[in-house]
Design a protein around this motif. Structure first.
Motif, PDB file in Angstrom:
ATOM      1  N   ASP A  22      -4.050  89.519  22.469  1.00 42.18           N
ATOM      2  CA  ASP A  22      -2.916  88.772  21.929  1.00 42.18           C
ATOM      3  C   ASP A  22      -2.201  89.552  20.831  1.00 42.18           C
ATOM      4  OD1 ASP A  22      -3.545  86.805  23.690  1.00 42.18           O
ATOM      5  OD2 ASP A  22      -3.967  85.256  22.196  1.00 42.18           O
ATOM      6  N   SER A  23      -2.968  90.124  19.898  1.00 43.87           N
ATOM      7  CA  SER A  23      -2.335  90.873  18.808  1.00 43.87           C
ATOM      8  C   SER A  23      -1.617  92.102  19.337  1.00 43.87           C
ATOM      9  CB  SER A  23      -3.373  91.272  17.762  1.00 43.87           C
ATOM     10  OG  SER A  23      -4.352  92.139  18.322  1.00 43.87           O
ATOM     11  N   LEU A  24      -2.191  92.735  20.370  1.00 45.56           N
ATOM     12  CA  LEU A  24      -1.537  93.901  20.959  1.00 45.56           C
ATOM     13  C   LEU A  24      -0.193  93.521  21.576  1.00 45.56           C
ATOM     14  CD1 LEU A  24      -3.111  96.728  22.979  1.00 45.56           C
ATOM     15  CD2 LEU A  24      -1.261  95.466  24.039  1.00 45.56           C
ATOM     16  N   LEU A  25      -0.168  92.422  22.331  1.00 48.98           N
ATOM     17  CA  LEU A  25       1.071  92.017  22.993  1.00 48.98           C
ATOM     18  C   LEU A  25       2.102  91.484  22.004  1.00 48.98           C
ATOM     19  CD1 LEU A  25      -0.350  90.366  26.235  1.00 48.98           C
ATOM     20  CD2 LEU A  25       0.719  92.613  25.976  1.00 48.98           C
ATOM     21  N   ARG A  26       1.638  90.864  20.920  1.00 51.28           N
ATOM     22  CA  ARG A  26       2.590  90.471  19.869  1.00 51.28           C
ATOM     23  C   ARG A  26       3.252  91.709  19.288  1.00 51.28           C
ATOM     24  NH1 ARG A  26      -1.682  87.055  18.115  1.00 51.28           N
ATOM     25  NH2 ARG A  26      -1.367  84.885  18.752  1.00 51.28           N
ATOM     26  N   GLN A  50       4.722  83.731  20.992  1.00 52.64           N
ATOM     27  CA  GLN A  50       3.559  82.905  21.295  1.00 52.64           C
ATOM     28  C   GLN A  50       3.783  82.108  22.573  1.00 52.64           C
ATOM     29  OE1 GLN A  50       0.558  82.970  19.617  1.00 52.64           O
ATOM     30  NE2 GLN A  50      -0.054  81.816  21.441  1.00 52.64           N
ATOM     31  N   GLU A  51       4.996  81.639  22.787  1.00 55.12           N
ATOM     32  CA  GLU A  51       5.298  80.899  24.017  1.00 55.12           C
ATOM     33  C   GLU A  51       5.118  81.788  25.241  1.00 55.12           C
ATOM     34  OE1 GLU A  51       9.059  78.594  26.181  1.00 55.12           O
ATOM     35  OE2 GLU A  51       9.309  79.512  24.207  1.00 55.12           O
ATOM     36  N   THR A  52       5.593  83.021  25.135  1.00 55.37           N
ATOM     37  CA  THR A  52       5.431  83.968  26.247  1.00 55.37           C
ATOM     38  C   THR A  52       3.956  84.245  26.501  1.00 55.37           C
ATOM     39  OG1 THR A  52       7.564  85.015  25.779  1.00 55.37           O
ATOM     40  CG2 THR A  52       5.965  86.301  27.031  1.00 55.37           C
ATOM     41  N   LEU A  53       3.185  84.424  25.422  1.00 51.92           N
ATOM     42  CA  LEU A  53       1.748  84.671  25.585  1.00 51.92           C
ATOM     43  C   LEU A  53       1.051  83.489  26.255  1.00 51.92           C
ATOM     44  CD1 LEU A  53       0.727  86.386  22.226  1.00 51.92           C
ATOM     45  CD2 LEU A  53       0.650  87.383  24.505  1.00 51.92           C
ATOM     46  N   LEU A  82       3.669  90.796  32.171  1.00 54.05           N
ATOM     47  CA  LEU A  82       4.702  90.970  31.154  1.00 54.05           C
ATOM     48  C   LEU A  82       5.238  92.383  31.332  1.00 54.05           C
ATOM     49  CD1 LEU A  82       2.974  89.363  28.029  1.00 54.05           C
ATOM     50  CD2 LEU A  82       4.624  88.320  29.589  1.00 54.05           C
ATOM     51  N   VAL A  83       6.515  92.507  31.631  1.00 60.50           N
ATOM     52  CA  VAL A  83       7.093  93.780  32.054  1.00 60.50           C
ATOM     53  C   VAL A  83       7.963  94.355  30.951  1.00 60.50           C
ATOM     54  CG1 VAL A  83       8.421  94.967  33.849  1.00 60.50           C
ATOM     55  CG2 VAL A  83       7.094  92.912  34.423  1.00 60.50           C
ATOM     56  N   ILE A 113      10.150  89.377  30.598  1.00 60.65           N
ATOM     57  CA  ILE A 113      10.519  90.753  30.307  1.00 60.65           C
ATOM     58  C   ILE A 113      10.409  90.951  28.799  1.00 60.65           C
ATOM     59  CG2 ILE A 113      12.271  92.538  30.545  1.00 60.65           C
ATOM     60  CD1 ILE A 113      11.239  91.351  33.212  1.00 60.65           C
ATOM     61  N   LEU A 114       9.605  91.914  28.395  1.00 60.77           N
ATOM     62  CA  LEU A 114       9.427  92.163  26.968  1.00 60.77           C
ATOM     63  C   LEU A 114      10.669  92.839  26.395  1.00 60.77           C
ATOM     64  CD1 LEU A 114       5.748  93.466  26.922  1.00 60.77           C
ATOM     65  CD2 LEU A 114       6.571  91.193  26.293  1.00 60.77           C
ATOM     66  N   PRO A 115      11.006  92.541  25.137  1.00 64.28           N
ATOM     67  CA  PRO A 115      12.160  93.204  24.530  1.00 64.28           C
ATOM     68  C   PRO A 115      11.924  94.696  24.396  1.00 64.28           C
ATOM     69  CG  PRO A 115      10.906  91.988  22.880  1.00 64.28           C
ATOM     70  CD  PRO A 115      10.343  91.601  24.224  1.00 64.28           C
ATOM     71  N   GLY A 116      12.979  95.467  24.489  1.00 62.37           N
ATOM     72  CA  GLY A 116      12.860  96.916  24.373  1.00 62.37           C
ATOM     73  C   GLY A 116      12.577  97.337  22.948  1.00 62.37           C
TER      74      GLY A 116
END
Length: 385
Positions: free
Chosen positions: A117-121, A127-130, A141-142, A176-179
């Motif tokens: 979770d901390s890595l993806l944050r 949090q909603e996406t997670l 998650l792309v 889609i993750l922000p760039g």
């Protein structure tokens, strides 16, 4: 004793009234030096290393020590989570899926472990996406670049075949993750390790390509890396832990700053000592004729030197008190501006514990020359006026 203290105090008060500006200068010098000591000690204290480590996501990258791109068993990663000094562990396996155009591929890092979770944050996931990703077994998650290259949209479901194993892997694009997470982060997708692992053939099952270890205290990150290397030295295969490049660079720079602040603190202490020695030597030289007059009136050398000690004791007390209060005030003003990186600032205990011995040493060295002059004092010296 009281009979001697009273005349000492009277002489000390007379001397303060004679040249208050000189004594105020000494007190101001000491106050500035003490203020700097308190403030710089708060920034140079080792406890800040862990705070800085948190701010830069201090971590260790753990890999197969025998083969640079080789994998290692999942049980090694699970064992890492149980080691002392480890806060969180995340690990991943790898899959490579073809894009819709058939000309490019999408790399999937399938993550598991307590630190996901901390890595993806850190990669920009809310949090909603997670939560949605966690509840979608096939979810991906792309990264922004990968989504544009493979023409992927949130909600799309695909069943491509993994290039590495030949297994079909149904996946669903959750978001889609922000760039901006980094060149590599934007070109990959993040999946679930448990899901991917169940689809892999036996030879690739329960294998981990890399692990990410977050230590409880970034100040001891190098020691944790050595502990991991030693613990897995006889494993098959052995593991090697190295600080992530960003972590190593940030902590290295912070260590250099700490050393620089330490040198500044020492330099300021030496400057304060030189000022006190010079001013007191000049002050006693100016007072020598009047001291000789007092000696001829029955105020002996010991009495006059005791008055000088009382005088300087008052100056030291006032200067130190103003410096400590000023330092605490400066720290209180700076804390809101640096708390995002360092957390709440505070002067360490050693800064205050060492202050009294340092002030006594300063006064003792500064009084050496005046003590010699008082010892050589003679009533005839009043003729020097």
């Amino acid at each position: 004793m009281l009979s001697t203290f009273h005349p000492m105090a009277c002489i000390a008060w007379m001397r303060v009234a004679e040249q208050p500006q000189r004594l105020l200068y000494l007190a101001a010098t000491l106050a500035v030096c003490t203020l700097a000591w308190v403030v710089l000690s708060a920034f140079s204290s080792p406890f800040l290393a862990s705070r800085v480590g948190m701010a830069v996501n201090a971590e260790l990258a753990v890999a197969n020590a025998q083969t640079q791109n080789g994998s290692f068993p999942l049980r090694h990663a699970l064992r890492l989570e149980e080691m002392p000094g480890v806060s969180a562990v995340s690990y991943f396996g790898l899959a490579s899926l073809p894009c819709g155009d058939g000309r490019s591929s999408l790399s999937i890092n399938a993550y598991g472990g307590s630190g996901v979770d901390s890595l993806l944050r850190g990669r920009g996931a809310s949090q909603e996406t997670l939560d949605r990703w966690r509840s979608t077994r096939t979810g991906l998650l792309v990264g922004a670049d990968a989504a544009a290259r493979c023409n992927l949209k949130p909600g799309m479901s695909l069943t491509p075949r993994d290039h590495l194993s030949g297994v079909e892997i149904p996946v669903t694009v959750v978001a889609i993750l922000p760039g901006g997470g980094g060149a590599l982060d934007d070109r990959i997708a993040y999946g679930h390790y448990d899901y991917l692992n169940r689809l892999m053939p036996d030879e690739r099952s329960d294998q981990v390509l890399r692990a990410r270890v977050v230590g409880e205290n970034a100040a001891t990150l190098s020691a944790l890396a050595r502990s991991i290397d030693l613990a897995f030295a006889s494993s098959d295969p052995p593991l090697q832990a190295n600080p992530a490049s960003g972590t190593e660079s940030a902590l290295g720079r912070f260590g250099q700053v700490q050393a620089l602040l330490g040198l500044i603190m020492v330099a300021m202490a030496i400057c304060a000592l030189l000022v006190w020695v010079t001013v007191l030597a000049h002050l006693v030289t100016q007072r020598r004729p009047s001291m000789a007059v007092l000696q001829s009136m029955g105020f002996g050398r010991g009495l006059q030197f005791g008055a000088l000690i009382i005088e300087l004791g008052a100056v030291v007390s006032v200067g130190a008190l103003l410096g400590v209060l000023g330092g605490q005030g400066v720290i209180a003003l700076l804390t809101p501006r640096v708390s995002w990186l360092l957390g709440p600032l505070r002067a360490p205990d050693w800064a205050f514990a060492s202050l009294l011995p340092a002030l006594l040493l300063l006064a003792a060295i500064a009084l050496v020359w005046p003590a010699l002059q008082v010892r050589r004092l003679k009533p005839i010296d009043h003729l020097q006026s």
